[in-house]
Design an enzyme around this catalytic site. Sequence first.
Site, mmCIF file in Angstrom:
data_model
loop_
_atom_site.group_PDB
_atom_site.id
_atom_site.type_symbol
_atom_site.label_atom_id
_atom_site.label_comp_id
_atom_site.label_asym_id
_atom_site.label_seq_id
_atom_site.Cartn_x
_atom_site.Cartn_y
_atom_site.Cartn_z
ATOM 1 N N GLN A 207 43.704 37.989 50.795
ATOM 2 C CA GLN A 207 43.738 39.390 50.376
ATOM 3 C C GLN A 207 42.576 40.193 50.969
ATOM 4 O OE1 GLN A 207 45.203 40.323 46.261
ATOM 5 N NE2 GLN A 207 44.840 38.152 45.892
ATOM 6 N N LYS B 45 41.848 35.526 38.104
ATOM 7 C CA LYS B 45 40.519 35.634 38.708
ATOM 8 C C LYS B 45 39.483 36.188 37.732
ATOM 9 C CE LYS B 45 40.215 39.149 41.388
ATOM 10 N NZ LYS B 45 39.367 40.045 40.559
ATOM 11 N N THR B 46 39.799 37.316 37.094
ATOM 12 C CA THR B 46 38.838 37.954 36.190
ATOM 13 C C THR B 46 38.551 37.065 34.985
ATOM 14 O OG1 THR B 46 39.690 40.116 36.858
ATOM 15 C CG2 THR B 46 38.354 40.049 34.866
ATOM 16 N N ASP C 24 32.463 38.876 42.409
ATOM 17 C CA ASP C 24 33.906 39.106 42.330
ATOM 18 C C ASP C 24 34.400 39.655 43.674
ATOM 19 O OD1 ASP C 24 36.440 39.372 41.288
ATOM 20 O OD2 ASP C 24 36.036 41.264 40.268
ATOM 21 N N ARG D 54 52.437 42.057 44.584
ATOM 22 C CA ARG D 54 52.309 43.044 43.497
ATOM 23 C C ARG D 54 53.516 42.980 42.569
ATOM 24 N NH1 ARG D 54 47.731 42.692 43.347
ATOM 25 N NH2 ARG D 54 48.132 41.089 44.903
#
Length: 672
Positions: free
Chosen positions: A247, A31-32, A216, A595
Amino acid sequence: MDLNTLNKEQKIAVEHKKGPLLVLSGAGTGKTRVLTSRFVYIVKNLKVDFNRIIAVTFTNKAANEIKERVNTELNSSIDSPWVGTFHSIFAKFLRKHSGLVNLKSNFTILDIEDQKKLLKQVLDYFKIDKDISEAIYHNEIQNLKDNKILFNENKKISKFSSIERLDDIYSYYQQRLIEINAVDFGDILLHSYYILSNNLEIQKSYQDFIQHVLIDEFQDTNLIQYDLIKLILNHNKNLFCVGDDDQSIYAWRGANIENIINFPKEFNCPVVRLTKNYRSNSSILEAADSIISNNKNRLGKDLVSFNKNIPEQKINLNSFYSQEEESLWISDNISKKFTEKNSIGILVRLTAQMRSIEDKLIKYALPYEIIGGPRFFERKEIKDILAYLKLANSFNDDLSFERVINLPKRGVGEQSVKLIIDNAREKKVSFFESLESLSFENKLPGSLIIKTRPFIEVIRKTSDLIKKSSLEDIGIFIIEETGYLKMLENEKNKLKQLENESRVDNLKEFVNALSEFDNLDDFLEHIGLVNENQNKTHSNSIKLMTLHAAKGLEFDHVYLPGWEEGIFPSSRALEQNSTKSLEEERRLAYVGITRAKFDLNLSYATSRYTYGMNNYSLPSRFLNEISKVKKNTTNKIEDSLKSKFNKKITSDNVQLSPGKKRMLEFLKKNTK
């Protein structure tokens, strides 16, 4: 910037020319990287000045990471005022236009502590009943601001909240903020929204200036954040949103999942789905998908493991008789895996689960740290009840006396406490003994004697019980007879505060901790050792946290204990009996599972000792939803049940309770 380093879907998103776009970015899909690459692409390929791009994040850490990556890619040193959190960006906007809301440009942004102090002054001015703390009013006023409700919109305020005179308090609080030239966090966005909504020239100037907006964690936006962004969009609507509806786990603090769900229809725009996961193996992704696919209110995507360096292994499901056995196994299992290089996370649904786990980690001498909150015995509610215990154990404990003399609030003000302390110093006795003598010698005002007599009696009775009763019974006595539990439950009923529900759970777990000790001195010594253990630092500690605090993190080894009905999904979600609350719990499960890189350990206990009672529980419905996923299943409860009940363990045993029958049927079904 080398676009060839991006996968197909990432590249499509980054090279989007103009107009709105939703990038549905699953867990671990980069994503980033996509967001920063998009920023660089707009500057280098679309030839847009970086100062005309807004990039909104939810943490300063994320904003700094974007700046660093963009600076590296552009080989420059940009420090745009438009890259940051919602509050940091619009604080700059507000300083420029502060006069329009009767503020000076050098206004002060009050922190939460100062906001509550100001609210306390307001409550004192209105002589408001002290049974409701300033924290309650603070929470309600911030919620009003997040929902774009102004201080003078009385009808909306009364419809939104049932607290008496909230409109008067909100109005005067805002007046005081203006008078001292200050704002709280809610004002930063609300004032900005008011200015843009009521000044079309200013709105148009920003629409003309800002060429692109990047957001974001779009699934975490609330009502006012989203509406603010829409006010500064120009006719091109160059809005690039990256997020994951699966999420969205912060509804309790205002996040609105409908923002991301409705985005494609609202803007009639394409959706790019990032499904190549670079974090987890296929077993973990299969488990996550099998749970989240049961949610109806989602845009939908299927994650695929795309990292060949992540080892493949089945997920592990373990069942235990009690939470103590579960915690013991977790610590023992971690002790066999712990190295300086391995990252290990223990993620719990409720903070109350941490106490037992902390205790076992200490017994195994494993270094750990709590992420996102204080250690169990340092939580406010625990320290409050501990202070009662300490004072009953020693009337000379003046610090404990000061902590609890007016907790719960019983109308003992600062002047009254000063009178008690001055007398204590003059007579050279403890604060408690000073109060006792002043009270029984009628040297205090009549009203104060009436208010403090029950307090004196509770401390005396507790002191007597220390010599006669179990610590568990003493703990229950203090929690109930002091009115502390009633205080939390009353506040919870008024505002349905999640925080207070958690505090009640923590107090019940505190009683469980007491039940493990024979005397108070040993218990207090244990707490001292627990706190001392945490003062020791370690380069690679085990991370213990709630599932909410785990978002954005990743670990080689992940432990998810307490997968039982009433814990996960939570009792609150089950009580609400709504699809909305259950789906948020399921998204939380999805976050927890994803995670893990390769080693995922799910577990549950069939019984939990809570507040003096042994309660039997059913395995979480989420475990049924992953029943078809290949996993290592270990039943560690049968021998325990045999030894504890000394009877044949079968699903048709009529002596078993319905809960235990269903639990055994579940085990029979899932251990074949």
